[in-house]
Design a protein around this motif. Sequence first.
Motif: not given
Length: 355
Positions: A234, A237-238, A240, A329-330
């Motif tokens: 992680a 922003d995200e 997984k 990161r996105s």
Amino acid sequence: SLSPPVPVDSLLNTCVLTVCCCCCRGASQGEGLGNAFLSHIAAVDGIYHVCRAFEDPDVTHVEDRVDPVADLDIIHSELRLKDIERLTGIQEGFKKLRGAVTKEVKEEQECADKVLQWLQEGNDVRLGDWSAREIEILNSWQLLTAKPVVYLVNMSRKDYIRKKNKFLPKIFEWVQAHGGDPIIPFSGAYENEHADVPEEAREEWCKEQGAPSALSKIITTGFKAIHLIYFFTAGADEVKCWQIRKGSKAPQAAGAIHTDFERGFICAEVMDYEELHELGSEQAVKAAGKYRQQGKNYTVTDGDIIHFKFNVSTDGIEASWLLWCLSSRSHPDPVVLCCLALLQSLLPACSCKYA
């Protein structure tokens, strides 16, 4: 496949559910869908065995009756017969060998004889007591009765909500006598209704109906049955989620994300999900001394949150990689992207990526 007594090297990053239609008496000889049905089972890692435990004149049964225990006997018998046929073919192949027999071939011959006898006695392969070498051989054969099983008992909507069903005690007794694999009662009719409810309203709908959806339990039980676990990566922003085999070491977990991460593995910085949930933040986990640095022999546990450190080199030029194994990161920093673009233009052979 059978659960090996040693760590498994292979990694699985996706789960695919294959729906196989009903198996009937004589399937091993080609009746019904026959070999097509059984070949579908051969290609999977585990089996959800759906047992009909409801009466409905509008839903026909190939045997023109509702008897889930008899269905269980028929299906498991057909699977064993197909395994016997497979092993018989393997033995025939051994008989055609000419010249000196290697140690490995002799071990396979002995294993085939032992397993064939076990099957002919009416036993499923997964219930046998096998050595490490025998498990290695069995996994290469992909026998149908070696696969883990989860029994799903499909009952009427009414029976599921009131938690009573006349067939369930007999099914439970049969399963306990044949390995004691997991049993999950559910209702296909109820799950169809649940799927039509908007996601944000499902929790309240289940409370009104008086029963939860069984779907989450079905998924997690099947996941565990085929010896898979989760770990998380992680960033800001995200987050997984990654799937690996139970018993995998930290470098193998890194390899589930990218092979370079495994090749250049340095260490894994690990947080436990439950500890993070309890303490509230990464900083609090570190302050409590719960943030751990682990080496290549660390066995990843279910729910680990990992920050991997690794280093790879190409043609003598090193490219250092740092990955939040809570990370990816996105919206990466544009400065970082520009630097990487410049590096890649200067070093086209270097597989340098932003992670």
